[in-house]
Design a protein around this motif. Structure first.
Motif, short mmCIF file in Angstrom:
data_model
loop_
_atom_site.label_atom_id
_atom_site.label_comp_id
_atom_site.label_asym_id
_atom_site.label_seq_id
_atom_site.Cartn_x
_atom_site.Cartn_y
_atom_site.Cartn_z
N SER A 300 0.49 -1.60 -0.05
CA SER A 300 -0.16 0.05 -0.09
C SER A 300 1.41 0.94 0.35
O SER A 300 0.19 2.51 -0.86
CB SER A 300 -0.95 -0.27 0.94
N GLU A 301 1.69 1.35 0.95
CA GLU A 301 3.02 2.41 0.52
C GLU A 301 3.31 2.60 -0.72
O GLU A 301 3.60 3.96 -1.24
CB GLU A 301 3.86 2.22 1.39
N LEU A 302 3.97 1.95 -1.52
CA LEU A 302 4.16 1.62 -2.48
C LEU A 302 3.34 2.33 -2.97
O LEU A 302 3.22 3.20 -4.60
CB LEU A 302 4.93 0.14 -3.04
N SER A 303 2.44 2.14 -3.52
CA SER A 303 1.18 2.36 -4.64
C SER A 303 0.60 4.34 -4.05
O SER A 303 1.40 4.64 -5.13
CB SER A 303 -0.72 1.90 -3.66
N VAL A 304 0.70 4.58 -2.54
CA VAL A 304 1.31 5.82 -2.58
C VAL A 304 2.07 6.31 -3.13
O VAL A 304 1.69 7.91 -3.44
CB VAL A 304 1.25 6.18 -1.08
N ALA A 305 2.96 6.01 -2.90
CA ALA A 305 4.55 6.79 -3.87
C ALA A 305 4.23 6.91 -4.85
O ALA A 305 4.10 7.64 -5.96
CB ALA A 305 5.60 5.60 -3.28
N LEU A 306 3.57 5.63 -5.58
CA LEU A 306 3.52 5.51 -7.46
C LEU A 306 2.26 6.89 -7.30
O LEU A 306 1.82 7.78 -8.44
CB LEU A 306 3.14 4.54 -7.73
N GLU A 307 1.62 7.22 -6.67
CA GLU A 307 0.13 8.25 -6.75
C GLU A 307 1.02 9.24 -6.81
O GLU A 307 0.33 10.40 -7.97
CB GLU A 307 -1.06 7.71 -6.04
N ARG A 308 1.88 9.14 -5.75
CA ARG A 308 2.57 11.46 -5.80
C ARG A 308 3.50 11.32 -7.02
O ARG A 308 3.32 12.88 -7.31
CB ARG A 308 3.39 10.63 -4.47
N LEU A 309 3.97 10.83 -7.66
CA LEU A 309 4.24 11.36 -9.05
C LEU A 309 3.42 12.19 -9.53
O LEU A 309 3.82 12.30 -10.39
CB LEU A 309 5.19 9.72 -9.87
N GLU A 310 2.46 11.81 -9.62
CA GLU A 310 1.09 12.52 -10.67
C GLU A 310 1.11 14.31 -10.37
O GLU A 310 0.98 15.16 -10.77
CB GLU A 310 -0.14 12.01 -10.79
N ARG A 311 1.64 14.57 -8.82
CA ARG A 311 1.81 15.90 -8.68
C ARG A 311 2.73 16.83 -8.40
O ARG A 311 2.65 18.25 -7.82
CB ARG A 311 2.10 15.56 -7.03
N PHE A 312 3.93 15.77 -9.73
CA PHE A 312 5.05 16.37 -10.41
C PHE A 312 4.76 17.85 -11.29
O PHE A 312 4.08 17.36 -12.49
CB PHE A 312 5.71 15.26 -10.25
N ALA A 313 5.44 18.78 -10.98
CA ALA A 313 5.72 19.63 -12.03
C ALA A 313 6.77 19.34 -13.28
O ALA A 313 5.99 19.88 -14.59
CB ALA A 313 6.15 21.34 -11.72
N ALA A 314 7.51 18.70 -12.93
CA ALA A 314 8.97 17.96 -13.90
C ALA A 314 9.21 17.49 -13.50
O ALA A 314 10.11 16.98 -12.15
CB ALA A 314 9.64 19.68 -14.07
N VAL A 315 9.40 15.95 -13.91
CA VAL A 315 9.93 15.19 -13.91
C VAL A 315 10.73 14.03 -15.12
O VAL A 315 10.81 14.82 -16.63
CB VAL A 315 8.76 13.76 -14.15
#
Length: 391
Positions: A300-315
């Protein structure tokens, strides 16, 4: 000792061993203010509403959790309910992911500060002064404080509160985990304090060997008779034996480093420091020491980390460095034209090319795969390649 290993040469010169020092930025938080008292007639409707809302949320969460095992239960989704979310760039700097990339961001945001001139002076006169430049230069400090959500670009994780307050403003570079681990090993066991403390005396010996023989130091260390032995547990051990993992790595020490730092990027996305260290203070000195194990994140923590990538202005991706810088430029410089020739050179090149190569070969041969960071890297790559190229 195997015959294909490098050689150690003892000469009558040198300086005493030097300890490795660490510094950190400490922060404090202001106490929360309490609301003014209200009359019961005004508070009663609010209390009733909150009671109903909490009851509804409790019912929904209980229903969700009842369908999952404890290990599968997801963390609550963080909703951006705070007014005035800070949209200034928030630097997320995973270790060994191109400090130069974040210096480029300083160039875009610190108008009036001669970043290039300062970097040129650092590179020509004192390459080790980069950290001081980023942590004590008055104009740079003022720029970071004014134009960035986080007033530094160190390897700090993102807390849960920061994810809410700065959603949409994160900037980060991601790197293939195998390459990142090999680079960290070669950089004095970056983020693995148990190994950094164990081999502390070897770092200075290796640095001075590089100074004495810049051309051949990766295959033949030259060190002084004073450095011929290191003192460990009250006994003298030949440096050629003790320091060998920093010269000719073996699978055992590589695995120790791998276990110590795997999941680094995922942990930082979850608010946990990379590696096994923690800050401690003695008197006025603050430094990193080995303090904890490095357990993997739960599913579940890994899923949270993956979801949080969507909040980046620049990857950005290390493997697509020029395109990553071009996109960074596009986000923060708008319509200003981007020119490759204006990009900064690598301001912190690794001198340990051969050691990195050897460590990477061992990681691949022994099938040491950082599964969690690899999933995060692949998600970052999916985001990166789904966006239009600039170059």
């Amino acid at each position: 000792m195997a015959s294909n290993m490098g050689t150690f040469k003892v000469i009558e010169m040198g300086q005493p061993n030097e300890p490795v020092e660490s510094t950190a930025l400490l922060s404090t938080s202001e106490p929360e203010t309490q609301p003014e008292d209200e009359s019961w007639s005004k508070r009663a409707p609010k209390i009733a509403f909150h009671f109903a809302f909490v009851s509804l949320v409790t019912y929904v969460m209980f229903d969700l959790y009842s369908q999952l095992s404890p290990d599968e239960a997801p963390e609550p989704v963080e909703l951006n309910l705070l007014p005035g979310v800070d949209q200034r760039p928030f630097v997320f700097h995973i270790p060994k992911t191109a400090t130069t990339y974040y210096i480029e961001l300083l160039r875009y945001k610190c108008e009036g500060v001669d970043i290039d001139g300062r970097l040129k002076n650092i590179q020509e006169n004192d390459p080790t002064a980069l950290d001081k430049f980023l942590s004590s230069d008055p104009q740079v400090m003022h720029c970071l404080d004014k134009n960035f959500s986080r007033p530094h670009i160190w390897h700090e994780p993102i807390t849960g509160e920061e994810w809410v307050r700065h959603s949409g403003g994160f900037v980060g570079m991601f790197r293939d985990p195998t390459a990142r681990i090999a680079s960290g090993y070669a950089h004095d066991f970056h983020d693995c304090e148990q190994l950094r403390w164990k081999y502390n005396k070897c770092f200075g010996i290796r640095a001075r060997a590089r100074e004495r023989d810049p051309e051949n130091w990766e295959t033949s260390w030259v060190y002084s008779s004073e450095e011929a032995n290191v003192l460990e547990d009250g006994r003298k051990v030949p440096a050629s034996e003790w320091c060998m993992p920093l010269f000719e790595p073996n699978a055992e020490v590589v695995r120790q480093y791998f276990d110590c730092t795997k999941g680094c990027a995922v942990n930082m996305m979850l608010g946990i420091l990379c590696g096994d260290g923690g800050w401690t203070q003695r008197g006025r000195d603050v430094y990193m020491v080995p303090q904890r194990a490095n357990p993997p994140a739960s599913p579940s923590e890994l899923s949270v980390a993956l979801e949080r990538l969507e909040r980046f202005a620049a990857v950005g991706l290390m493997e697509e460095y020029e395109e990553s810088v071009a996109r960074l430029h596009s986000v923060f410089k708008g319509g200003a034209p981007f020119k490759r020739e204006d990009m900064l050179p690598n301001i912190r090149p690794s001198p340990n090319t051969l050691l990195k190569k050897r460590v990477k070969e061992i990681l691949l041969k022994e099938k040491m795969v950082d599964e969690q960071d690899l999933k995060l890297y692949k998600r970052a790559a999916d985001i990166f390649y789904s966006q239009p190229n600039i170059l």
